[in-house]
Every structure is written in C-alpha cells, then in structure tokens.
Design an enzyme around this catalytic site. Structure first.
Site, PDB file in Angstrom:
ATOM      1  N   PHE A 123       0.432  -1.151  -0.228  1.00  0.00           N
ATOM      2  CA  PHE A 123      -0.048   0.079   0.071  1.00  0.00           C
ATOM      3  C   PHE A 123       0.338   1.754  -0.137  1.00  0.00           C
ATOM      4  O   PHE A 123       1.452   1.174   1.586  1.00  0.00           O
ATOM      5  CB  PHE A 123      -1.039   0.151   2.231  1.00  0.00           C
ATOM      6  CG  PHE A 123      -1.678   0.763   2.017  1.00  0.00           C
ATOM      7  CD1 PHE A 123      -3.175   1.467   1.299  1.00  0.00           C
ATOM      8  CD2 PHE A 123      -1.045   2.259   2.455  1.00  0.00           C
ATOM      9  CE1 PHE A 123      -4.086   1.917   1.722  1.00  0.00           C
ATOM     10  CE2 PHE A 123      -2.048   3.486   2.900  1.00  0.00           C
ATOM     11  CZ  PHE A 123      -3.347   2.902   2.291  1.00  0.00           C
ATOM     12  N   ALA A 130       5.139  14.099   2.230  1.00  0.00           N
ATOM     13  CA  ALA A 130       3.661  13.482   2.485  1.00  0.00           C
ATOM     14  C   ALA A 130       4.029  12.440   3.644  1.00  0.00           C
ATOM     15  O   ALA A 130       3.955  11.194   3.255  1.00  0.00           O
ATOM     16  CB  ALA A 130       3.535  13.303   1.209  1.00  0.00           C
ATOM     17  N   GLY A 131       4.374  12.567   5.165  1.00  0.00           N
ATOM     18  CA  GLY A 131       4.191  12.386   5.657  1.00  0.00           C
ATOM     19  C   GLY A 131       3.006  11.932   6.535  1.00  0.00           C
ATOM     20  O   GLY A 131       1.862  10.857   5.804  1.00  0.00           O
ATOM     21  N   TRP A 156       8.492   5.120   2.584  1.00  0.00           N
ATOM     22  CA  TRP A 156       8.133   3.616   3.476  1.00  0.00           C
ATOM     23  C   TRP A 156       7.291   2.851   3.094  1.00  0.00           C
ATOM     24  O   TRP A 156       6.020   2.676   3.720  1.00  0.00           O
ATOM     25  CB  TRP A 156       8.105   5.060   5.025  1.00  0.00           C
ATOM     26  CG  TRP A 156       8.965   6.022   5.271  1.00  0.00           C
ATOM     27  CD1 TRP A 156       9.772   5.255   4.827  1.00  0.00           C
ATOM     28  CD2 TRP A 156       8.835   7.496   5.471  1.00  0.00           C
ATOM     29  NE1 TRP A 156      10.486   7.131   5.578  1.00  0.00           N
ATOM     30  CE2 TRP A 156       9.747   7.755   5.930  1.00  0.00           C
ATOM     31  CE3 TRP A 156       7.389   8.059   5.578  1.00  0.00           C
ATOM     32  CZ2 TRP A 156       9.689   8.847   6.048  1.00  0.00           C
ATOM     33  CZ3 TRP A 156       7.644   9.593   5.913  1.00  0.00           C
ATOM     34  CH2 TRP A 156       9.057   9.611   6.332  1.00  0.00           C
ATOM     35  N   GLN A 336      14.393  -2.935  31.361  1.00  0.00           N
ATOM     36  CA  GLN A 336      14.798  -2.859  32.483  1.00  0.00           C
ATOM     37  C   GLN A 336      14.691  -4.288  33.942  1.00  0.00           C
ATOM     38  O   GLN A 336      16.271  -4.098  34.494  1.00  0.00           O
ATOM     39  CB  GLN A 336      13.971  -1.738  33.238  1.00  0.00           C
ATOM     40  CG  GLN A 336      13.785  -0.548  34.527  1.00  0.00           C
ATOM     41  CD  GLN A 336      15.816   0.078  34.270  1.00  0.00           C
ATOM     42  OE1 GLN A 336      15.541  -0.173  32.990  1.00  0.00           O
ATOM     43  NE2 GLN A 336      16.183   0.211  34.801  1.00  0.00           N
ATOM     44  N   GLY A 339      17.959  -6.093  33.542  1.00  0.00           N
ATOM     45  CA  GLY A 339      18.513  -5.423  33.463  1.00  0.00           C
ATOM     46  C   GLY A 339      19.701  -5.542  32.543  1.00  0.00           C
ATOM     47  O   GLY A 339      19.608  -5.044  31.284  1.00  0.00           O
ATOM     48  N   GLY A 340      20.974  -5.513  32.776  1.00  0.00           N
ATOM     49  CA  GLY A 340      21.852  -5.740  31.954  1.00  0.00           C
ATOM     50  C   GLY A 340      21.535  -7.117  30.839  1.00  0.00           C
ATOM     51  O   GLY A 340      22.120  -6.679  30.004  1.00  0.00           O
ATOM     52  N   GLU A 363       0.763   4.135   9.704  1.00  0.00           N
ATOM     53  CA  GLU A 363      -0.306   4.097   9.837  1.00  0.00           C
ATOM     54  C   GLU A 363      -0.641   5.094  10.539  1.00  0.00           C
ATOM     55  O   GLU A 363      -2.085   4.988  11.094  1.00  0.00           O
ATOM     56  CB  GLU A 363      -0.702   2.297   9.819  1.00  0.00           C
ATOM     57  CG  GLU A 363      -0.695   1.442   8.380  1.00  0.00           C
ATOM     58  CD  GLU A 363      -0.988   0.716   8.528  1.00  0.00           C
ATOM     59  OE1 GLU A 363      -2.157   0.583   8.793  1.00  0.00           O
ATOM     60  OE2 GLU A 363      -0.461  -0.620   8.429  1.00  0.00           O
ATOM     61  N   SER A 366       1.288   8.529  16.841  1.00  0.00           N
ATOM     62  CA  SER A 366       0.082   8.805  17.428  1.00  0.00           C
ATOM     63  C   SER A 366      -0.242  10.137  18.266  1.00  0.00           C
ATOM     64  O   SER A 366      -1.583  10.237  18.473  1.00  0.00           O
ATOM     65  CB  SER A 366       1.141   8.337  19.597  1.00  0.00           C
ATOM     66  OG  SER A 366       2.006   7.255  18.755  1.00  0.00           O
TER      67      SER A 366
END
Ligand code: CAA
Length: 381
Positions: A123, A130-131, A156, A336, A339-340, A363, A366
């Site tokens: 599509f 034009a975003g 895109w 988080q 952790g590592g 699409e 937000s």
C-alpha cells in the site's frame, strides 16, 4: 456483555499461537539481526488462510471478521512483529481495500491471489514530503488514451520489495488537492517501475521497507480503483482498518514483553530472593499487565465496531494510540527488569523495544491518532 472468546475464536487463537511458537518465534532473533525476509513463514501464513482473513472465500479469503483478525495478529506479533507487519499490510490495507472498493474484475484478477497468499501486496501512500500530511502528494497520474502515465517517488512502503502488486495513490488533478488523488493497482513488473534498496531500520528488520520509483509507468484505466478523485477518501477509510491491525501488532509485542519479564523475574535471583518478590518489580509487572489488558479491550472493541459496520475511525485511533504506547512502555520495562542481560542482543528482549517504536509511527503517528480522536469529539460535541 460477554468478554469470552467464542469456541471458534478460541480455536483460532490456539492454532495461531501454536504456529507462532513452533514456527515463527524460533528464528526471530536471527532474522532481525541479519534482516532475513521470512519467505517460508509467509508462504505458510497463506496456506493457513491468514493472508486474506477478512476476504470472503469467493475471493480466496478465509471469510472471518476483524475480531478474528486481531486475535491472529496478536499471536503472530507476540512471536515476531516483522512477520506481523507483512501479514497486516496484505490483510488490512491491500485485501480490505480491494474487497471494499474494487470491481468484480479487479477482485478476480488481483484480490483472489493476494487473499490466498499466492501473491503479496503493498500500500503506497507516503512520499518524502507527505507523511502525516498525507494528501500533499507529488506523484502524478496523467491521463493518456486508455490509461494513465504515472511518475513520482513513493517512500516507506512496507512489502515494497517483496510485493507483486502495489495499491498506489497519485494525483490525477493537482488543482483539486486531496480531491484530485486517485488510487491505482500497479504491477511491479511494469515498465518504468523500480524499487529502491531496503531501508536499514531500527526495528521490524526482517520486513522490508523501500522507496518506489515510477517513471512514466503505463497503468490501464481498468486498474483505477473508484473514480478519479476518490483516492484520499479510500486511503483514509482503509487506514481506519489498518490501524486496528497495527494496534493488534502492538498488543502482541506488549504481551510478549510481559511474558518475558514475568518469566525472567521468577527465575532471576538477587539479594537471596527471586526478583519477582521485590515490590519494585511487582509494581512494574502489575502496570504492564493492566495496560496489556486495557489495550486488548480497546483493540477488540475497535474490531467489533468495524464488524458492526459503523465508522471505526475514532475507535481504531484510540486502540492504536493506547496499544502502541503500552507496547513501548512494556518493552522498556521488560528490558529494565532484565537489567544488563536485557541490553544484550542475544537475550532478544531489546528487539521488542525496537519493534514497539514503529507502532507509534506508521499508519499514522500517535499525534495523528489524537487528531482523529479530537476531531471526532468536536464533531459529536
Ligand atoms: N474515512 C473516509 N474519509 C475520510 C476519513 C476516513 N476515516 N477521514 C477523513 N476523510 C475525508 C474527509 O471527510 C474529507 O473529505 P471531504 O473533503 O470530501 O470533506 C477528506 O477525507 C479530507 O479530510 P481532512 O480534511 O480531515 O484531511 P486532512 O488533510 O486534514 O488529514 C489526517 C487528516 C487525519 C491528518 C490524515 O491526513 C492522516 O490520517 N494522516 C496520516 C497519514 C497516515 O496514516 N499515513 C500512513 C501511511 S501508510 C503506512 O504507514 C504504510 C505502511 O506500509 C505500514
């Protein structure tokens, strides 16, 4: 009000979950790392009827509804959101557009192989300038005898590289702005059509996103969908459904983040305890679980509104904005909690964080979803 899945929906969920766990999840980290397009999985999705889920069987689809589609999308994206976007574009942008706005001849020729998964669709609305301002197109379709000559650059485009057919929006009358946009079915092999190199993306790296270049591509008039000038309305109406698919994709990522975080918190020991015993971790898990559940309700509601035949613009926008933000938060908390180890690629959870980000962007960002919701509030108020 009944929140339970029907027997049929539960069976679909079980079947797709098993497929996702056995076939999709195992190679997800490697495909992401090496940008490997999941050809074999896409073929299997087609065989399972998951590439044209909402298309009637007359046109090669599975004849299911949008609620069923969101259930399947969630399960696939819980395993790999790259596979999810390939499925989502083909189902809710390409097949739905052809099914809703195409002629019977267009459905025979194009929709049937796309819905069966024998071909793949893309599509193509966005252009470099034009975003969010989606009607600001430059790609031009000039009438020429029994067809159009289409020239311009699109970008895109998800599935841009691997698709056989592209539903493409171009200006037939630049004077009329958004009322001068029309929609065309363009075959990839046509003279003057070329595909840019796949973009190097932060996430959903096993799916392809490309630019498309059109240099005087001859498109027959029978490949125009709807009338001249109907294109923008067709694009926005189709995106209402597409946004439900992306919301379900985000939900799948959020659920995956919760699954991984809980499993790790129950296994990891620090200070002589499983870390799940610490309230700092419990509160994170509780917030993640609450947002996942709320996202699922919004996604199912948007699908229900669409299946009932009402405008799903606002419901879809609410589902997308909430689910995508829930996915980003859940994936960040999942890292988080790890952790590592979470920061290391081989653990696989940093992929969720990278994949979640795009659901807040494509699409309709937000911010655009909030515009859609606020306009609907003003219209009703
Ligand atoms: N359904 C049908 N028609 C609609 C509609 C809808 N949901 N929303 C608006 N329209 C109609 C309006 O009624 C209006 O028609 P008239 O002029 O005849 O009255 C026309 O469309 C223009 O509407 P607006 O004036 O509201 O248009 P706008 O320029 O202000 O834009 C917007 C509205 C919400 C910002 C819209 O441009 C938008 O959604 N932008 C985001 C674009 C987007 O989502 N791009 C995603 C690209 S696809 C993608 O990401 C691909 C991928 O591969 C995954």
């Amino acid at each position: 009000m009944n929140f339970e899945l029907t027997e049929e929906q539960a069976l679909l969920q079980q079947t797709v979950r098993r497929f996702a766990e056995e076939e999709v999840a195992p190679g997800a980290i490697e495909r992401d790392e090496s940008k490997i397009w999941p050809e074999d999985i896409v073929r299997q999705l087609g065989e399972m009827g998951l590439m044209g889920m909402m298309v009637p069987d007359k046109w090669g689809g599975a004849g299911m509804d949008t609620v069923a589609y969101t259930i399947a999308m969630e399960e696939i994206c819980r395993a790999d959101a790259s596979v999810g976007v390939i499925m989502s574009v083909n189902n809710s942008l390409v097949c739905s557009l052809l099914h809703t706005f195409g002629t019977d001849d267009q459905k025979d020729k194009y929709l049937t192989p796309l819905a069966r998964g024998e071909q793949l669709g893309a599509f193509s609305l966005s252009e470099p300038q034009a975003g969010s301002d989606a009607s600001n197109l430059l790609c031009r379709a000039e009438r020429d005898g029994d067809g159009y000559r289409v020239s311009g650059t699109k970008n895109w485009v998800s599935n841009g590289q691997h698709s056989d057919v592209v539903l493409l929006f171009a200006l037939t009358d630049p004077e009329k702005k958004h009322k001068g946009i029309s929609c065309f079915i363009v075959e990839k092999g046509w003279s003057g059509f070329s595909v840019g190199k796949p973009e190097d993306k932060l996430g959903i790296r096993a799916s392809d996103t490309t630019e498309l270049y059109l240099d005087e591509v001859k498109v027959p008039v029978e490949n125009r969908i709807g009338g001249e000038g109907d294109g923008f309305r067709i694009a926005l109406a189709t995106l209402d459904g597409g946004r439900i698919g992306i919301a379900a994709q985000a939900l799948g990522i959020a659920q995956a983040a919760l699954d991984h975080a809980l499993a790790y918190a129950q296994e990891r020991e620090q200070f002589g305890h499983q870390i799940v015993d610490f309230q700092a971790i419990q509160f994170k898990l509780a917030d993640m679980a609450t947002e996942v559940e709320a996202a699922r309700l919004l996604v199912r509601r948007a699908a229900f509104v669409k299946d009932r035949g009402d405008s799903a613009s606002s419901a879809a926008a609410m589902a997308k904005v909430f689910a995508s933000e829930a996915a980003m938060k859940a994936a960040t908390q999942c890292v988080q909690i790890h952790g590592g180890y979470g920061y290391m690629r081989e653990t696989g959870v940093e992929r969720l964080m990278r994949d979640a980000k795009i659901t807040q962007i494509y699409e309709g960002t937000s911010e655009i979803q909030r515009v859609v919701i606020a306009r609907e509030l003003q219209r009703k108020g």
